[in-house]
Design an enzyme around this catalytic site. Structure first.
Site, PDB file in Angstrom:
ATOM      1  N   ASN A   1       0.857  -1.181   0.000  1.00 35.94           N
ATOM      2  CA  ASN A   1       0.000   0.000   0.000  1.00 35.94           C
ATOM      3  C   ASN A   1       0.900   1.240   0.000  1.00 35.94           C
ATOM      4  O   ASN A   1       1.425   1.618   1.032  1.00 35.94           O
ATOM      5  CB  ASN A   1      -0.911  -0.037   1.238  1.00 35.94           C
ATOM      6  CG  ASN A   1      -1.790   1.194   1.346  1.00 35.94           C
ATOM      7  OD1 ASN A   1      -1.891   1.985   0.404  1.00 35.94           O
ATOM      8  ND2 ASN A   1      -2.439   1.364   2.485  1.00 35.94           N
ATOM      9  N   TRP A   2       1.044   1.828  -1.161  1.00 36.19           N
ATOM     10  CA  TRP A   2       1.960   2.978  -1.298  1.00 36.19           C
ATOM     11  C   TRP A   2       1.392   4.259  -0.695  1.00 36.19           C
ATOM     12  O   TRP A   2       2.095   5.253  -0.580  1.00 36.19           O
ATOM     13  CB  TRP A   2       2.286   3.232  -2.781  1.00 36.19           C
ATOM     14  CG  TRP A   2       3.147   2.185  -3.416  1.00 36.19           C
ATOM     15  CD1 TRP A   2       3.621   1.038  -2.831  1.00 36.19           C
ATOM     16  CD2 TRP A   2       3.653   2.191  -4.763  1.00 36.19           C
ATOM     17  NE1 TRP A   2       4.379   0.323  -3.732  1.00 36.19           N
ATOM     18  CE2 TRP A   2       4.409   1.023  -4.933  1.00 36.19           C
ATOM     19  CE3 TRP A   2       3.517   3.068  -5.838  1.00 36.19           C
ATOM     20  CZ2 TRP A   2       5.050   0.705  -6.126  1.00 36.19           C
ATOM     21  CZ3 TRP A   2       4.146   2.755  -7.040  1.00 36.19           C
ATOM     22  CH2 TRP A   2       4.907   1.584  -7.176  1.00 36.19           C
ATOM     23  N   LYS A   3       0.102   4.238  -0.386  1.00 34.87           N
ATOM     24  CA  LYS A   3      -0.565   5.450   0.126  1.00 34.87           C
ATOM     25  C   LYS A   3      -0.316   6.623  -0.841  1.00 34.87           C
ATOM     26  O   LYS A   3      -0.330   6.399  -2.042  1.00 34.87           O
ATOM     27  CB  LYS A   3      -0.104   5.729   1.553  1.00 34.87           C
ATOM     28  CG  LYS A   3      -0.287   4.480   2.437  1.00 34.87           C
ATOM     29  CD  LYS A   3      -0.151   4.718   3.901  1.00 34.87           C
ATOM     30  CE  LYS A   3      -0.384   3.418   4.638  1.00 34.87           C
ATOM     31  NZ  LYS A   3      -0.329   3.549   6.084  1.00 34.87           N
TER      32      LYS A   3
ATOM     33  N   HIS B   1      -9.834   1.757   4.657  1.00 35.33           N
ATOM     34  CA  HIS B   1      -8.580   1.943   5.393  1.00 35.33           C
ATOM     35  C   HIS B   1      -8.803   2.983   6.497  1.00 35.33           C
ATOM     36  O   HIS B   1      -9.529   3.955   6.295  1.00 35.33           O
ATOM     37  CB  HIS B   1      -7.476   2.404   4.430  1.00 35.33           C
ATOM     38  CG  HIS B   1      -6.121   2.334   5.061  1.00 35.33           C
ATOM     39  ND1 HIS B   1      -5.682   3.276   5.950  1.00 35.33           N
ATOM     40  CD2 HIS B   1      -5.132   1.419   4.961  1.00 35.33           C
ATOM     41  CE1 HIS B   1      -4.461   2.942   6.364  1.00 35.33           C
ATOM     42  NE2 HIS B   1      -4.112   1.810   5.770  1.00 35.33           N
TER      43      HIS B   1
ATOM     44  N   GLU C   1      -7.097   5.319   7.525  1.00 37.91           N
ATOM     45  CA  GLU C   1      -6.740   6.695   7.158  1.00 37.91           C
ATOM     46  C   GLU C   1      -7.881   7.380   6.407  1.00 37.91           C
ATOM     47  O   GLU C   1      -8.053   8.591   6.486  1.00 37.91           O
ATOM     48  CB  GLU C   1      -5.437   6.699   6.330  1.00 37.91           C
ATOM     49  CG  GLU C   1      -4.230   6.440   7.222  1.00 37.91           C
ATOM     50  CD  GLU C   1      -3.050   5.799   6.517  1.00 37.91           C
ATOM     51  OE1 GLU C   1      -3.022   5.765   5.274  1.00 37.91           O
ATOM     52  OE2 GLU C   1      -2.142   5.317   7.239  1.00 37.91           O
TER      53      GLU C   1
ATOM     54  N   GLU D   1      -6.136  -4.439  10.853  1.00 38.47           N
ATOM     55  CA  GLU D   1      -5.117  -3.402  11.003  1.00 38.47           C
ATOM     56  C   GLU D   1      -5.416  -2.565  12.244  1.00 38.47           C
ATOM     57  O   GLU D   1      -6.169  -1.570  12.158  1.00 38.47           O
ATOM     58  CB  GLU D   1      -5.130  -2.468   9.785  1.00 38.47           C
ATOM     59  CG  GLU D   1      -4.730  -3.131   8.499  1.00 38.47           C
ATOM     60  CD  GLU D   1      -4.058  -2.117   7.572  1.00 38.47           C
ATOM     61  OE1 GLU D   1      -2.916  -2.373   7.186  1.00 38.47           O
ATOM     62  OE2 GLU D   1      -4.663  -1.078   7.265  1.00 38.47           O
TER      63      GLU D   1
ATOM     64  N   GLY E   1       1.964   2.594  10.955  1.00 37.96           N
ATOM     65  CA  GLY E   1       2.960   3.658  10.821  1.00 37.96           C
ATOM     66  C   GLY E   1       3.660   4.045  12.114  1.00 37.96           C
ATOM     67  O   GLY E   1       4.318   5.076  12.180  1.00 37.96           O
TER      68      GLY E   1
ATOM     69  N   SER F   1       2.800  -1.750  10.684  1.00 40.91           N
ATOM     70  CA  SER F   1       4.239  -1.805  10.976  1.00 40.91           C
ATOM     71  C   SER F   1       4.874  -3.158  10.659  1.00 40.91           C
ATOM     72  O   SER F   1       5.742  -3.635  11.390  1.00 40.91           O
ATOM     73  CB  SER F   1       4.513  -1.416  12.426  1.00 40.91           C
ATOM     74  OG  SER F   1       4.157  -0.062  12.640  1.00 40.91           O
TER      75      SER F   1
ATOM     76  N   GLY G   1       2.627  -0.912   4.479  1.00 42.61           N
ATOM     77  CA  GLY G   1       2.659   0.492   4.086  1.00 42.61           C
ATOM     78  C   GLY G   1       4.096   0.972   3.948  1.00 42.61           C
ATOM     79  O   GLY G   1       4.742   0.766   2.916  1.00 42.61           O
ATOM     80  N   GLY G   2       4.595   1.571   4.994  1.00 44.48           N
ATOM     81  CA  GLY G   2       5.924   2.198   4.996  1.00 44.48           C
ATOM     82  C   GLY G   2       7.030   1.349   4.384  1.00 44.48           C
ATOM     83  O   GLY G   2       7.804   1.842   3.553  1.00 44.48           O
TER      84      GLY G   2
HETATM   85  P1  PGA Z   1       2.391   0.602   7.815  1.00 44.63           P
HETATM   86  O1  PGA Z   1       0.949   0.796   7.139  1.00 44.63           O
HETATM   87  O2  PGA Z   1       2.954  -0.673   7.281  1.00 44.63           O
HETATM   88  O3  PGA Z   1       3.167   1.802   7.412  1.00 44.63           O
HETATM   89  O4  PGA Z   1       2.159   0.527   9.306  1.00 44.63           O
HETATM   90  C1  PGA Z   1       0.103  -0.281   6.955  1.00 44.63           C
HETATM   91  C2  PGA Z   1      -1.197   0.173   6.336  1.00 44.63           C
HETATM   92  O5  PGA Z   1      -1.672   1.262   6.661  1.00 44.63           O
HETATM   93  O6  PGA Z   1      -1.769  -0.533   5.482  1.00 44.63           O
END
Ligand code: PGA
Length: 250
Positions: free
Chosen positions: A4-6, A82, A84, A167, A173, A210, A231-232
């Site tokens: 997930n590149w966001k 998600h 976010e 999640e 994050g 994470s 994500g990250g």
């Molecule tokens: P993260 O994000 O790996 O940066 O914690 C995961 C996500 O939001 O899908």
């Protein structure tokens, strides 16, 4: 693994570099809409995912992207709900419409659920109750969209066109992942709740929050955890390559 590149990266050049580094059979790349075609043409082994979708098929909806558009681009997966996006005001009712639209269009939704820190501080039972409420609202009426409509068959059959990602919000994050043990407990809870309440079995419940090269092996080694939403770490080509190797070797 789902990358997930966001809202990253900023340029086409970087997106190409990242897509090349992430291109593997067991990977879904979910770039910003803007880079979907680019990633499709660059990464031949990875599957394509979107980070969101709108429930209407077409029309006057400024800024939105529809399921036919995603299908036409070769997208197979779509992240829905998600945390976010929920933080920006996406409600369970909206998530429900998006899951339904994705399923009806033949896309595989990856429905994200998970509790905030204040809830988890009260314990895993409180977290389960939070997730249960999300699933109840987000999947309302969804049985009708699933491949097998017969509830008895559905319960036995494994539904492959719907994925759930657990999640916990406090793990996203932050560098503070949940433990594989507690994740397994939550995953088992989600699976049995879906059978009990919705009469369908999902094949995979993933974990996200994470996940990195150090801990991905311990999550994926658990047979109950069906994958990782990353994500990250998916934005760091070297680290993500390492993760692909670890995931492939398990
Ligand atoms: P993260 O994000 O790996 O940066 O914690 C995961 C996500 O939001 O899908």
């Amino acid at each position: 693994m789902i990358a997930n590149w966001k809202m990253n990266p900023a340029t086409i050049v970087e997106a190409i570099r990242l897509a090349r580094a992430s291109d593997a059979k067991n990977v879904v790349i979910a770039p910003p809409f803007l880079f979907l075609a680019l990633v499709r043409d660059t990464a031949r082994r990875a599957a394509l995912g979107a980070q969101d979708v709108f429930w209407e098929g077409s029309g006057a909806h400024t800024g939105e992207v529809s399921t036919p558009m995603l299908r036409a681009l070769g997208v197979r997966f779509v992240i829905v709900g998600h945390s976010e996006r929920r933080a920006l005001g996406e409600t369970d009712a909206m998530v429900n419409k998006k899951v339904s639209a994705a399923l009806r269009a033949g896309l595989t939704p990856i429905l994200c659920v998970g509790e905030p820190l204040a809830v988890r501080r009260r314990g895993l039972t409180a977290a389960k109750n939070f997730v249960k409420k999300q699933l109840t609202k987000d999947l309302k009426g969804i049985g009708n969209c699933l491949a097998t409509r017969d509830p008895v068959k559905r319960e036995k059959l494994k539904i492959e066109n719907l994925l759930i990602a657990y999640e916990p919000i406090w793990a996203i994050g932050t560098g503070k992942a949940d433990t594989p043990g507690k994740t397994v407990e939550m995953v088992k809870f989600i699976k049995s709740f879906l059978v009990l309440s919705f009469k369908f079995q999902v094949t995979r419940v993933l974990y996200g929050g994470s996940v990195n090269a150090e801990n991905v092996g311990s999550f994926l080694a658990e047979p109950d955890i069906g994958g990782a939403l990353v994500g990250g770490a998916s934005l760091k080509p070297r680290e993500f390559k390492k993760m692909i190797i670890i995931a492939g070797g398990l």
